[in-house]
Scaffold this motif. Structure first.
Motif, PDB file in Angstrom:
ATOM      1  N   GLN A 233       0.819  -1.211   0.000  1.00 56.31           N
ATOM      2  CA  GLN A 233       0.000   0.000   0.000  1.00 56.31           C
ATOM      3  C   GLN A 233       0.857   1.267   0.000  1.00 56.31           C
ATOM      4  O   GLN A 233       0.545   2.226  -0.714  1.00 56.31           O
ATOM      5  N   ALA A 234       1.920   1.293   0.772  1.00 61.31           N
ATOM      6  CA  ALA A 234       2.773   2.492   0.849  1.00 61.31           C
ATOM      7  C   ALA A 234       3.373   2.842  -0.515  1.00 61.31           C
ATOM      8  O   ALA A 234       3.478   4.020  -0.871  1.00 61.31           O
ATOM      9  N   LYS A 235       3.759   1.840  -1.277  1.00 65.62           N
ATOM     10  CA  LYS A 235       4.336   2.086  -2.604  1.00 65.62           C
ATOM     11  C   LYS A 235       3.274   2.643  -3.562  1.00 65.62           C
ATOM     12  O   LYS A 235       3.548   3.567  -4.331  1.00 65.62           O
ATOM     13  N   VAL A 236       2.075   2.089  -3.506  1.00 68.80           N
ATOM     14  CA  VAL A 236       0.994   2.572  -4.367  1.00 68.80           C
ATOM     15  C   VAL A 236       0.608   4.001  -3.956  1.00 68.80           C
ATOM     16  O   VAL A 236       0.389   4.866  -4.810  1.00 68.80           O
ATOM     17  N   TRP A 237       0.594   4.270  -2.656  1.00 63.89           N
ATOM     18  CA  TRP A 237       0.286   5.622  -2.175  1.00 63.89           C
ATOM     19  C   TRP A 237       1.280   6.629  -2.756  1.00 63.89           C
ATOM     20  O   TRP A 237       0.886   7.697  -3.230  1.00 63.89           O
ATOM     21  N   ARG A 238       2.553   6.302  -2.714  1.00 66.87           N
ATOM     22  CA  ARG A 238       3.562   7.216  -3.271  1.00 66.87           C
ATOM     23  C   ARG A 238       3.319   7.449  -4.762  1.00 66.87           C
ATOM     24  O   ARG A 238       3.477   8.561  -5.256  1.00 66.87           O
ATOM     25  N   ALA A 239       2.911   6.397  -5.472  1.00 65.67           N
ATOM     26  CA  ALA A 239       2.694   6.507  -6.915  1.00 65.67           C
ATOM     27  C   ALA A 239       1.526   7.433  -7.262  1.00 65.67           C
ATOM     28  O   ALA A 239       1.514   8.039  -8.335  1.00 65.67           O
ATOM     29  N   ILE A 240       0.550   7.557  -6.354  1.00 65.79           N
ATOM     30  CA  ILE A 240      -0.590   8.430  -6.644  1.00 65.79           C
ATOM     31  C   ILE A 240      -0.469   9.811  -6.010  1.00 65.79           C
ATOM     32  O   ILE A 240      -1.312  10.673  -6.262  1.00 65.79           O
ATOM     33  N   THR A 241       0.592  10.026  -5.219  1.00 69.45           N
ATOM     34  CA  THR A 241       0.704  11.309  -4.511  1.00 69.45           C
ATOM     35  C   THR A 241       1.995  12.080  -4.786  1.00 69.45           C
ATOM     36  O   THR A 241       2.056  13.268  -4.475  1.00 69.45           O
ATOM     37  N   GLU A 242       3.016  11.438  -5.311  1.00 70.14           N
ATOM     38  CA  GLU A 242       4.299  12.122  -5.524  1.00 70.14           C
ATOM     39  C   GLU A 242       4.452  12.502  -6.995  1.00 70.14           C
ATOM     40  O   GLU A 242       4.366  11.648  -7.883  1.00 70.14           O
ATOM     41  N   THR A 243       4.712  13.779  -7.218  1.00 69.79           N
ATOM     42  CA  THR A 243       4.778  14.319  -8.582  1.00 69.79           C
ATOM     43  C   THR A 243       5.752  13.567  -9.465  1.00 69.79           C
ATOM     44  O   THR A 243       5.443  13.276 -10.619  1.00 69.79           O
ATOM     45  N   ASP A 244       6.925  13.222  -8.944  1.00 69.08           N
ATOM     46  CA  ASP A 244       7.907  12.530  -9.778  1.00 69.08           C
ATOM     47  C   ASP A 244       7.402  11.160 -10.226  1.00 69.08           C
ATOM     48  O   ASP A 244       7.776  10.670 -11.289  1.00 69.08           O
ATOM     49  N   GLN A 245       6.530  10.536  -9.460  1.00 72.27           N
ATOM     50  CA  GLN A 245       5.960   9.245  -9.854  1.00 72.27           C
ATOM     51  C   GLN A 245       4.719   9.416 -10.741  1.00 72.27           C
ATOM     52  O   GLN A 245       4.459   8.582 -11.605  1.00 72.27           O
ATOM     53  N   LEU A 246       3.971  10.488 -10.540  1.00 73.40           N
ATOM     54  CA  LEU A 246       2.803  10.754 -11.381  1.00 73.40           C
ATOM     55  C   LEU A 246       3.196  10.911 -12.853  1.00 73.40           C
ATOM     56  O   LEU A 246       2.449  10.518 -13.746  1.00 73.40           O
ATOM     57  N   ARG A 247       4.370  11.457 -13.103  1.00 72.01           N
ATOM     58  CA  ARG A 247       4.842  11.662 -14.482  1.00 72.01           C
ATOM     59  C   ARG A 247       4.785  10.387 -15.320  1.00 72.01           C
ATOM     60  O   ARG A 247       4.554  10.440 -16.514  1.00 72.01           O
ATOM     61  N   ALA A 248       5.022   9.242 -14.683  1.00 66.57           N
ATOM     62  CA  ALA A 248       5.122   7.977 -15.401  1.00 66.57           C
ATOM     63  C   ALA A 248       3.775   7.430 -15.852  1.00 66.57           C
ATOM     64  O   ALA A 248       3.718   6.645 -16.791  1.00 66.57           O
TER      65      ALA A 248
ATOM     66  N   ARG B 123     -11.359  10.248  -6.476  1.00 67.99           N
ATOM     67  CA  ARG B 123     -11.237   9.617  -5.154  1.00 67.99           C
ATOM     68  C   ARG B 123     -10.420   8.341  -5.293  1.00 67.99           C
ATOM     69  O   ARG B 123     -10.756   7.457  -6.094  1.00 67.99           O
ATOM     70  N   TRP B 124      -9.357   8.240  -4.503  1.00 69.95           N
ATOM     71  CA  TRP B 124      -8.442   7.095  -4.498  1.00 69.95           C
ATOM     72  C   TRP B 124      -8.519   6.442  -3.127  1.00 69.95           C
ATOM     73  O   TRP B 124      -8.161   7.057  -2.126  1.00 69.95           O
ATOM     74  N   GLU B 125      -8.998   5.200  -3.070  1.00 69.59           N
ATOM     75  CA  GLU B 125      -9.081   4.460  -1.819  1.00 69.59           C
ATOM     76  C   GLU B 125      -8.129   3.276  -1.916  1.00 69.59           C
ATOM     77  O   GLU B 125      -8.176   2.514  -2.883  1.00 69.59           O
ATOM     78  N   LEU B 126      -7.253   3.129  -0.921  1.00 70.58           N
ATOM     79  CA  LEU B 126      -6.285   2.037  -0.895  1.00 70.58           C
ATOM     80  C   LEU B 126      -6.455   1.235   0.383  1.00 70.58           C
ATOM     81  O   LEU B 126      -6.722   1.795   1.448  1.00 70.58           O
ATOM     82  N   GLU B 127      -6.266  -0.078   0.248  1.00 70.49           N
ATOM     83  CA  GLU B 127      -6.236  -0.926   1.439  1.00 70.49           C
ATOM     84  C   GLU B 127      -5.292  -2.086   1.178  1.00 70.49           C
ATOM     85  O   GLU B 127      -5.156  -2.544   0.037  1.00 70.49           O
ATOM     86  N   PRO B 128      -4.616  -2.550   2.231  1.00 66.20           N
ATOM     87  CA  PRO B 128      -3.724  -3.698   2.052  1.00 66.20           C
ATOM     88  C   PRO B 128      -4.515  -4.914   1.609  1.00 66.20           C
ATOM     89  O   PRO B 128      -5.675  -5.089   1.982  1.00 66.20           O
ATOM     90  N   ASP B 129      -3.872  -5.737   0.805  1.00 66.14           N
ATOM     91  CA  ASP B 129      -4.467  -6.996   0.350  1.00 66.14           C
ATOM     92  C   ASP B 129      -3.399  -8.064   0.567  1.00 66.14           C
ATOM     93  O   ASP B 129      -2.612  -8.364  -0.323  1.00 66.14           O
ATOM     94  N   GLY B 130      -3.329  -8.582   1.778  1.00 71.16           N
ATOM     95  CA  GLY B 130      -2.243  -9.472   2.150  1.00 71.16           C
ATOM     96  C   GLY B 130      -1.028  -8.649   2.549  1.00 71.16           C
ATOM     97  O   GLY B 130      -1.107  -7.434   2.738  1.00 71.16           O
ATOM     98  N   ASP B 131       0.118  -9.316   2.662  1.00 77.11           N
ATOM     99  CA  ASP B 131       1.332  -8.647   3.128  1.00 77.11           C
ATOM    100  C   ASP B 131       1.988  -7.756   2.082  1.00 77.11           C
ATOM    101  O   ASP B 131       2.598  -6.754   2.418  1.00 77.11           O
ATOM    102  N   ALA B 132       1.866  -8.114   0.820  1.00 75.92           N
ATOM    103  CA  ALA B 132       2.636  -7.397  -0.200  1.00 75.92           C
ATOM    104  C   ALA B 132       1.792  -6.948  -1.384  1.00 75.92           C
ATOM    105  O   ALA B 132       2.305  -6.749  -2.466  1.00 75.92           O
ATOM    106  N   ALA B 133       0.515  -6.758  -1.164  1.00 80.68           N
ATOM    107  CA  ALA B 133      -0.354  -6.322  -2.258  1.00 80.68           C
ATOM    108  C   ALA B 133      -1.289  -5.230  -1.749  1.00 80.68           C
ATOM    109  O   ALA B 133      -1.398  -4.980  -0.550  1.00 80.68           O
ATOM    110  N   CYS B 134      -1.943  -4.575  -2.704  1.00 85.24           N
ATOM    111  CA  CYS B 134      -2.820  -3.461  -2.377  1.00 85.24           C
ATOM    112  C   CYS B 134      -4.027  -3.484  -3.309  1.00 85.24           C
ATOM    113  O   CYS B 134      -3.905  -3.752  -4.498  1.00 85.24           O
ATOM    114  N   ARG B 135      -5.172  -3.188  -2.744  1.00 81.11           N
ATOM    115  CA  ARG B 135      -6.401  -3.054  -3.522  1.00 81.11           C
ATOM    116  C   ARG B 135      -6.710  -1.568  -3.633  1.00 81.11           C
ATOM    117  O   ARG B 135      -6.689  -0.847  -2.632  1.00 81.11           O
ATOM    118  N   MET B 136      -6.978  -1.108  -4.843  1.00 86.54           N
ATOM    119  CA  MET B 136      -7.323   0.287  -5.090  1.00 86.54           C
ATOM    120  C   MET B 136      -8.729   0.359  -5.667  1.00 86.54           C
ATOM    121  O   MET B 136      -9.080  -0.396  -6.569  1.00 86.54           O
TER     122      MET B 136
END
Length: 163
Positions: free
Chosen positions: A25-40, A98-111
């Motif tokens: 989830q933390a990695k996906v959060w960064r991808a939707i909130t950090e400008t340098d990652q949004l570029r991609a 609206r972006w909703e994130l939740e953990p999906d197991g230890d290493a996955a995320c549901r958006m």
């Protein structure tokens, strides 16, 4: 999986996507909130050097198009909900994202991503565009090349299902 379109109680329309990413989830959060990652992966017509996307409760946002898309004009928004790393909601002119994130197991995320807008006829193009963007997000998270995907294929799918 295609997004779904439903009317809202206030006469608008909600285009909803649900995706599962094989990343925390933390990695996906960064991808939707950090400008340098949004570029991609995010809206490809934006000038990310001039974009104002400083997030926080009530923050003002400015969406500046690239020079070749200046005719679209600058978009303005405001953060309406901000609960890291679970929820981000903001306006972009008359639309709500609206972006909703939740953990999906230890290493996955549901958006769950929802775009609310006024004109039902916009659903086909918005559906195809966000579908392609979310495919780019997945590629970016996976570390794969993130060339802009062709939106024509999802466009035809959305014309069949929403048109």
């Amino acid at each position: 999986m295609l997004g779904t379109l439903k009317p809202t109680d206030d006469g608008r329309f909600a285009l909803r996507f649900e995706r599962r990413f094989r990343h925390p989830q933390a990695k996906v959060w960064r991808a939707i909130t950090e400008t340098d990652q949004l570029r991609a992966w995010f809206v490809q017509i934006l000038d990310y050097d001039r974009l104002r996307f400083d997030l926080g409760p009530g923050a003002r946002l400015v969406f500046v198009p690239k020079a070749e898309h200046e005719a679209m004009g600058i978009g303005y928004g405001q953060v309406t909900r901000f609960d890291p790393p679970n929820l981000l909601e903001y306006t972009w002119d008359s639309e709500k994202l609206r972006w909703e994130l939740e953990p999906d197991g230890d290493a996955a995320c549901r958006m769950v991503f929802t775009n609310i807008f006024d004109d039902r006829d916009s659903g086909v193009s918005l559906g195809a565009g966000w579908h392609a963007g979310l495919d780019l997000l997945e590629a970016s998270l996976d570390g794969r090349e993130t060339n802009q995907p062709a939106w024509e294929s999802p466009q035809a799918d959305y014309e069949r299902t929403l048109g």
